[in-house]
Write a protein that holds these residues in place. Structure first.
Motif, PDB file in Angstrom:
ATOM      1  N   SER A 187       0.809  -1.225   0.000  1.00 22.36           N
ATOM      2  CA  SER A 187       0.000   0.000   0.000  1.00 22.36           C
ATOM      3  C   SER A 187       0.840   1.272   0.000  1.00 22.36           C
ATOM      4  CB  SER A 187      -0.925   0.024   1.211  1.00 22.36           C
ATOM      5  OG  SER A 187      -0.170   0.139   2.413  1.00 22.36           O
ATOM      6  N   ARG A 188       2.107   1.154   0.321  1.00 22.91           N
ATOM      7  CA  ARG A 188       3.049   2.272   0.424  1.00 22.91           C
ATOM      8  C   ARG A 188       2.658   3.265   1.505  1.00 22.91           C
ATOM      9  NH1 ARG A 188       7.044  -0.027  -1.221  1.00 22.91           N
ATOM     10  NH2 ARG A 188       8.125   1.984  -1.303  1.00 22.91           N
ATOM     11  N   ASP A 189       1.958   2.800   2.517  1.00 27.22           N
ATOM     12  CA  ASP A 189       1.648   3.641   3.674  1.00 27.22           C
ATOM     13  C   ASP A 189       2.861   3.694   4.595  1.00 27.22           C
ATOM     14  OD1 ASP A 189      -1.168   4.552   3.483  1.00 27.22           O
ATOM     15  OD2 ASP A 189      -1.560   2.385   3.348  1.00 27.22           O
ATOM     16  N   HIS A 190       3.207   4.907   5.016  1.00 26.33           N
ATOM     17  CA  HIS A 190       4.411   5.134   5.803  1.00 26.33           C
ATOM     18  C   HIS A 190       4.109   5.186   7.301  1.00 26.33           C
ATOM     19  CE1 HIS A 190       7.389   6.181   2.573  1.00 26.33           C
ATOM     20  NE2 HIS A 190       6.240   6.260   1.889  1.00 26.33           N
ATOM     21  N   GLY A 191       5.158   4.918   8.071  1.00 27.21           N
ATOM     22  CA  GLY A 191       5.049   4.998   9.518  1.00 27.21           C
ATOM     23  C   GLY A 191       6.411   4.822  10.168  1.00 27.21           C
ATOM     24  N   ILE A 192       6.382   4.661  11.462  1.00 25.63           N
ATOM     25  CA  ILE A 192       7.609   4.475  12.243  1.00 25.63           C
ATOM     26  C   ILE A 192       7.532   3.125  12.956  1.00 25.63           C
ATOM     27  CG2 ILE A 192       9.014   5.287  14.163  1.00 25.63           C
ATOM     28  CD1 ILE A 192       9.195   7.109  11.810  1.00 25.63           C
ATOM     29  N   LEU A 202       7.459  -5.991  16.898  1.00 24.66           N
ATOM     30  CA  LEU A 202       7.764  -4.572  16.798  1.00 24.66           C
ATOM     31  C   LEU A 202       6.442  -3.824  16.632  1.00 24.66           C
ATOM     32  CD1 LEU A 202      10.658  -4.902  14.186  1.00 24.66           C
ATOM     33  CD2 LEU A 202      10.891  -4.730  16.682  1.00 24.66           C
ATOM     34  N   SER A 203       6.474  -2.539  16.900  1.00 25.21           N
ATOM     35  CA  SER A 203       5.263  -1.723  16.779  1.00 25.21           C
ATOM     36  C   SER A 203       5.439  -0.730  15.632  1.00 25.21           C
ATOM     37  CB  SER A 203       5.004  -0.975  18.087  1.00 25.21           C
ATOM     38  OG  SER A 203       3.910  -0.094  17.958  1.00 25.21           O
ATOM     39  N   MET A 204       4.452  -0.664  14.759  1.00 19.74           N
ATOM     40  CA  MET A 204       4.483   0.311  13.653  1.00 19.74           C
ATOM     41  C   MET A 204       3.304   1.268  13.786  1.00 19.74           C
ATOM     42  SD  MET A 204       4.601  -0.256   9.511  1.00 19.74           S
ATOM     43  CE  MET A 204       4.779   1.163   8.417  1.00 19.74           C
ATOM     44  N   GLN A 205       3.623   2.530  13.940  1.00 16.98           N
ATOM     45  CA  GLN A 205       2.595   3.562  14.041  1.00 16.98           C
ATOM     46  C   GLN A 205       2.544   4.327  12.717  1.00 16.98           C
ATOM     47  OE1 GLN A 205       2.994   6.068  17.450  1.00 16.98           O
ATOM     48  NE2 GLN A 205       1.111   7.234  17.029  1.00 16.98           N
ATOM     49  N   PHE A 206       1.366   4.392  12.150  1.00 20.97           N
ATOM     50  CA  PHE A 206       1.222   4.997  10.827  1.00 20.97           C
ATOM     51  C   PHE A 206       1.015   6.508  10.932  1.00 20.97           C
ATOM     52  CE2 PHE A 206       0.236   0.571  10.183  1.00 20.97           C
ATOM     53  CZ  PHE A 206       0.878   0.283   8.991  1.00 20.97           C
ATOM     54  N   PHE A 207       1.366   7.190   9.837  1.00 18.48           N
ATOM     55  CA  PHE A 207       1.169   8.625   9.777  1.00 18.48           C
ATOM     56  C   PHE A 207      -0.265   8.989   9.396  1.00 18.48           C
ATOM     57  CE2 PHE A 207       5.874   8.670   8.491  1.00 18.48           C
ATOM     58  CZ  PHE A 207       6.282   8.745   9.808  1.00 18.48           C
TER      59      PHE A 207
END
Length: 272
Positions: A187-192, A202-207
């Motif tokens: 989807s090319r959705d970005h996050g950290i 791991l935890s990924m938080q989206f923008f």
């Protein structure tokens, strides 16, 4: 006065005669062969000799058998020692073959990247910080620099935080202080992506609140920032949730790297 009985004299005479006959039989040697007493004597001597011979043979066999058992015991002990050495050598050969296979996989992975990496062994870990740091066998002499990316044949490991001449300390991606810019491959959705208390995840938080992400999606480094190049595999989405209404989505990501069993890694040696 009582008169002596005549049979006493007769008994003495008979005894003398028998003694004389016996002496003659013992000392004499008739022409026809051995005397009766000689035959008796030889028979007795023969039987005693046979008995002693049998006892000697039995004792000799017993000693020989004991000696043979002792030799067998010593031979068995020697063979067990040799077998132990062979098992030890076989284990070392198997370990070397496994290490060669892992290093070959690392080199194959390195050929697919544009960055320059050097292979390194994991030489130390702190039990209390097993998911935080590790020590690798390369340093300044090999061209390692602070914040150099560290990867495995499976994916991202972390970055270098301390460099000595011939060794370095690596901060793992699972440490709470570690974070990396990431993107969902489809989807090319970005996050950290960051480490934390949800190990091994791991935890990924989206923008974006509208991020399209689902379990099974691959997550890779985004290349934003100056630490990690783009396209390094981080892991796979395990689950997606919204902590509170109105907040952005948070995904739990299973790392591609097995941090429990790291033995060799690739460390970047050329600044970007």
């Amino acid at each position: 006065m009582r008169r002596s009985l005549p049979y006493k004299s007769i008994a003495l005479c008979l005894a003398a005669v028998l003694a004389s006959v016996s002496l003659m039989n013992v000392t004499g040697r008739p022409r026809q062969g051995l005397s009766f007493w000689e035959r008796v004597w030889l028979s007795l001597v023969s039987r005693v000799s046979l008995a002693f011979g049998a006892a000697y043979s039995w004792g000799e066999s017993l000693i020989s058998g004991f000696s043979s058992k002792q030799k067998l015991f010593e031979e068995n002990k020697r063979l067990k020692q040799e077998l132990s050495v062979i098992d030890s050598l076989e284990a070392k050969v198997n370990e070397l073959e496994a290490e060669v296979s892992r290093l070959k996989n690392l080199l194959d992975f390195q050929e697919q990247t544009t960055e320059k990496y050097v292979a390194a062994r994991v030489t130390g870990r702190t039990p209390s910080k097993w998911f935080s740091t590790l020590v690798v066998s390369v340093g300044k002499r090999q061209g390692v620099y602070p914040n150099a990316p560290v990867i495995s044949r499976s994916g991202l490991v972390g970055r270098v935080i301390s460099v000595a001449d011939d060794w370095s300390v690596v901060l793992l991606l699972t440490d709470p202080e570690s974070s990396v810019g990431a993107v969902v491959a489809d989807s090319r959705d970005h996050g950290i992506v960051s480490g934390g208390s949800s190990r091994p995840f791991l935890s990924m938080q989206f923008f974006s609140r509208e991020a399209e992400v689902k379990p099974g999606d691959k997550v890779v480094t985004s290349g934003m920032g100056s630490l990690y190049p783009a396209g390094i595999l981080i892991g796979e989405v395990e689950s997606v949730s919204v902590p509170k209404p109105g907040l952005v989505k948070v995904a739990m990501v299973r790392p591609a790297t097995d941090f429990d069993h790291l033995e060799e890694v690739l460390v970047a040696v050329s600044p970007r």
